[in-house]
Scaffold this motif. Sequence first.
Motif, PDB file in Angstrom:
ATOM      1  N   LYS A   8     -67.943  11.107 -24.842  1.00 49.97           N
ATOM      2  CA  LYS A   8     -68.332   9.856 -25.490  1.00 49.97           C
ATOM      3  C   LYS A   8     -69.839   9.846 -25.757  1.00 49.97           C
ATOM      4  N   GLY A   9     -70.610  10.314 -24.781  1.00 50.87           N
ATOM      5  CA  GLY A   9     -72.060  10.358 -24.947  1.00 50.87           C
ATOM      6  C   GLY A   9     -72.483  11.292 -26.066  1.00 50.87           C
ATOM      7  N   ILE A  10     -71.809  12.435 -26.175  1.00 53.61           N
ATOM      8  CA  ILE A  10     -72.127  13.396 -27.234  1.00 53.61           C
ATOM      9  C   ILE A  10     -71.822  12.802 -28.610  1.00 53.61           C
ATOM     10  N   ARG A  11     -70.666  12.125 -28.725  1.00 52.47           N
ATOM     11  CA  ARG A  11     -70.302  11.520 -30.011  1.00 52.47           C
ATOM     12  C   ARG A  11     -71.314  10.457 -30.410  1.00 52.47           C
ATOM     13  N   LYS A  12     -71.762   9.673 -29.447  1.00 53.44           N
ATOM     14  CA  LYS A  12     -72.740   8.625 -29.737  1.00 53.44           C
ATOM     15  C   LYS A  12     -74.070   9.238 -30.175  1.00 53.44           C
ATOM     16  N   ALA A  13     -74.518  10.264 -29.472  1.00 57.54           N
ATOM     17  CA  ALA A  13     -75.784  10.907 -29.808  1.00 57.54           C
ATOM     18  C   ALA A  13     -75.727  11.587 -31.164  1.00 57.54           C
ATOM     19  N   SER A  14     -74.554  12.146 -31.535  1.00 55.70           N
ATOM     20  CA  SER A  14     -74.432  12.860 -32.807  1.00 55.70           C
ATOM     21  C   SER A  14     -74.615  11.939 -34.001  1.00 55.70           C
ATOM     22  N   HIS A  15     -74.445  10.633 -33.806  1.00 60.35           N
ATOM     23  CA  HIS A  15     -74.720   9.667 -34.866  1.00 60.35           C
ATOM     24  C   HIS A  15     -76.116   9.080 -34.709  1.00 60.35           C
ATOM     25  N   TYR A  16     -76.469   8.687 -33.503  1.00 62.09           N
ATOM     26  CA  TYR A  16     -77.691   7.918 -33.279  1.00 62.09           C
ATOM     27  C   TYR A  16     -78.955   8.744 -33.518  1.00 62.09           C
ATOM     28  N   VAL A  31     -76.999   8.855 -41.990  1.00 58.91           N
ATOM     29  CA  VAL A  31     -75.594   8.536 -41.709  1.00 58.91           C
ATOM     30  C   VAL A  31     -75.341   7.082 -42.088  1.00 58.91           C
ATOM     31  N   GLY A  32     -74.085   6.659 -41.974  1.00 56.23           N
ATOM     32  CA  GLY A  32     -73.739   5.266 -42.217  1.00 56.23           C
ATOM     33  C   GLY A  32     -74.194   4.383 -41.076  1.00 56.23           C
ATOM     34  N   PRO A  33     -74.030   3.075 -41.211  1.00 55.78           N
ATOM     35  CA  PRO A  33     -74.499   2.154 -40.170  1.00 55.78           C
ATOM     36  C   PRO A  33     -73.739   2.296 -38.861  1.00 55.78           C
ATOM     37  N   GLN A  34     -74.429   1.980 -37.766  1.00 57.04           N
ATOM     38  CA  GLN A  34     -73.741   1.921 -36.482  1.00 57.04           C
ATOM     39  C   GLN A  34     -72.702   0.809 -36.477  1.00 57.04           C
ATOM     40  N   GLU A  35     -73.017  -0.299 -37.152  1.00 57.30           N
ATOM     41  CA  GLU A  35     -72.105  -1.444 -37.163  1.00 57.30           C
ATOM     42  C   GLU A  35     -71.986  -2.034 -38.564  1.00 57.30           C
ATOM     43  N   VAL A  36     -70.748  -2.221 -39.006  1.00 58.62           N
ATOM     44  CA  VAL A  36     -70.464  -2.970 -40.225  1.00 58.62           C
ATOM     45  C   VAL A  36     -69.692  -4.217 -39.807  1.00 58.62           C
ATOM     46  N   MET A  37     -70.338  -5.378 -39.948  1.00 62.79           N
ATOM     47  CA  MET A  37     -69.675  -6.636 -39.615  1.00 62.79           C
ATOM     48  C   MET A  37     -68.928  -7.137 -40.855  1.00 62.79           C
ATOM     49  N   VAL A  38     -67.670  -7.498 -40.660  1.00 64.43           N
ATOM     50  CA  VAL A  38     -66.833  -7.937 -41.775  1.00 64.43           C
ATOM     51  C   VAL A  38     -66.401  -9.384 -41.549  1.00 64.43           C
ATOM     52  N   ALA A  88     -70.064   6.111 -40.448  1.00 66.11           N
ATOM     53  CA  ALA A  88     -70.332   4.864 -39.731  1.00 66.11           C
ATOM     54  C   ALA A  88     -69.588   4.887 -38.394  1.00 66.11           C
ATOM     55  N   VAL A  89     -69.966   3.983 -37.490  1.00 65.94           N
ATOM     56  CA  VAL A  89     -69.414   4.027 -36.137  1.00 65.94           C
ATOM     57  C   VAL A  89     -68.422   2.908 -35.863  1.00 65.94           C
ATOM     58  N   ASN A  90     -68.840   1.654 -36.070  1.00 71.10           N
ATOM     59  CA  ASN A  90     -68.065   0.520 -35.574  1.00 71.10           C
ATOM     60  C   ASN A  90     -67.844  -0.525 -36.657  1.00 71.10           C
ATOM     61  N   ILE A  91     -66.619  -1.035 -36.752  1.00 76.46           N
ATOM     62  CA  ILE A  91     -66.283  -2.148 -37.626  1.00 76.46           C
ATOM     63  C   ILE A  91     -66.120  -3.385 -36.750  1.00 76.46           C
ATOM     64  N   ASN A  92     -66.972  -4.379 -36.975  1.00 78.09           N
ATOM     65  CA  ASN A  92     -66.948  -5.598 -36.165  1.00 78.09           C
ATOM     66  C   ASN A  92     -66.264  -6.709 -36.953  1.00 78.09           C
ATOM     67  N   LEU A  93     -65.096  -7.128 -36.484  1.00 74.76           N
ATOM     68  CA  LEU A  93     -64.342  -8.178 -37.157  1.00 74.76           C
ATOM     69  C   LEU A  93     -64.850  -9.536 -36.697  1.00 74.76           C
ATOM     70  N   ALA A  94     -65.400 -10.292 -37.632  1.00 75.11           N
ATOM     71  CA  ALA A  94     -65.992 -11.580 -37.297  1.00 75.11           C
ATOM     72  C   ALA A  94     -65.652 -12.568 -38.406  1.00 75.11           C
ATOM     73  N   GLY A  95     -66.592 -13.412 -38.768  1.00 69.84           N
ATOM     74  CA  GLY A  95     -66.362 -14.365 -39.848  1.00 69.84           C
ATOM     75  C   GLY A  95     -66.451 -15.802 -39.392  1.00 69.84           C
ATOM     76  N   PHE A 305     -77.203  -1.488 -39.433  1.00 64.63           N
ATOM     77  CA  PHE A 305     -76.291  -2.633 -39.537  1.00 64.63           C
ATOM     78  C   PHE A 305     -76.066  -3.003 -40.992  1.00 64.63           C
ATOM     79  N   SER A 306     -74.878  -3.537 -41.272  1.00 63.36           N
ATOM     80  CA  SER A 306     -74.607  -4.132 -42.576  1.00 63.36           C
ATOM     81  C   SER A 306     -73.501  -5.170 -42.396  1.00 63.36           C
ATOM     82  N   ARG A 307     -73.506  -6.188 -43.258  1.00 60.97           N
ATOM     83  CA  ARG A 307     -72.466  -7.215 -43.203  1.00 60.97           C
ATOM     84  C   ARG A 307     -71.800  -7.335 -44.558  1.00 60.97           C
TER      85      ARG A 307
END
Length: 403
Positions: A8-16, A31-38, A88-95, A305-307
């Motif tokens: 998990k640490g290696i995967r995180k570092a490979s993006h960050y 790379v793409g954003p760490q977080e895309v809030m939708v 990109a890493v994470n899709i954050n479902l919000a709204g 980040f992006s929204r």
Amino acid sequence: MGFGTISKGIRKASHYFPLLASIGPGRDPAVGPQEVMVDFNNSCNLHCLCCYNYSPLSPCRFEEEERLRHFDPDLFVRLLDDCASLGAVNINLAGYGEPLMHPQAGKLLREIGGRGLKASIVTNGTLLTRFTVVSELLSGATVSIQAGSEEIYRRMHPRDSEKNWRRVQEGLDLLHRAGIPITIAFVLCSENYRDVGAAVELAGRYGANLDIQPIRPFIRREEGKPDFDPAQETRLRLTESQLKELLENRKAINRLAAARKVSIYGLDDFLDLSASALSGDPEARIGDPAREFYTRFPCYTGWYFSRVLMDGTVTPCCQCVGRISLGNINHSSFADIWRSDAYRRFREQTLRVPLLDTEIWNLCQCHLCDSIMRNRLVHQHLRGQGKVGRLFRLLKPWLRRKR
């Protein structure tokens, strides 16, 4: 340390680390954003007192047509494909509602996981146990509770079923058993300010962090333009005596948090500002933490980040909603927007110090910034501070050559 943790640490570092190496004037993100809030869904099953859209106190509650809106499933899948192609890493479902009330919530959560992306959610917690996919796919959850006890929870949700407190606890238990990191969101107001200690206890029980946010004015929509309307918010705003009581209890709350191993975000900033407002001594005034931070440091949000709003509009951060549009995924791919001249100009401006002298500060609500902690961490890592920063400093020459 197990193999899973190392992997998990290696995967995180490979993006960050490539992301960090690409930050700078004239550069695009590697790379793409760490977080895309939708903005995933508008409908909600609760009526929290502090909610813009569903509070019985709000002057701008959603009309029926607005309540039924949700993110188009086909457009969402296209967005996921773009995010996966960008790394990109994470899709954050919000709204503006409860994400799990989206009519295809379970299916679309699986679409996220099927592309190797992580999924997180901002939820009221009452529907979590209805979805088996939650415990399988979520990488994090922010649960908006606004209370630490059943009594205050009911006070903050006067129109809603008394069974919801039990449902929230069952949802928290599900997340905790699955090992999913939890943040409990607590909007501080006159109805719940004495429940912060109970919220710390609740967070400790589920291994969660606690995010304290001040009540903000409701927004009135007039002629299609949002505007602050503080009149309806007065009932919920803390009085001077309530602020003083909370200030007196601050040390006890922080001691309790340390004993329960709970990290509290936002409380000290809020109380410092409150102390500043109550003080008659100009020398004791503390000022605006966002203003102070961005006088000395840049904003890196445009890199991590992006929204994406429900209509497909892409905006660079939550404080820019309705103020800056960088494109629309109905007309261009998210990948093209992420690498566009408009996004590049935004990143260039936000690297300037002080940010207060830029168009961005005047255009957006930077004084309400909730990314200060994250921007500070990125800044420290870029300068080789901490374990992550020191490792990045060693790898940076290789990462730059690789590009």
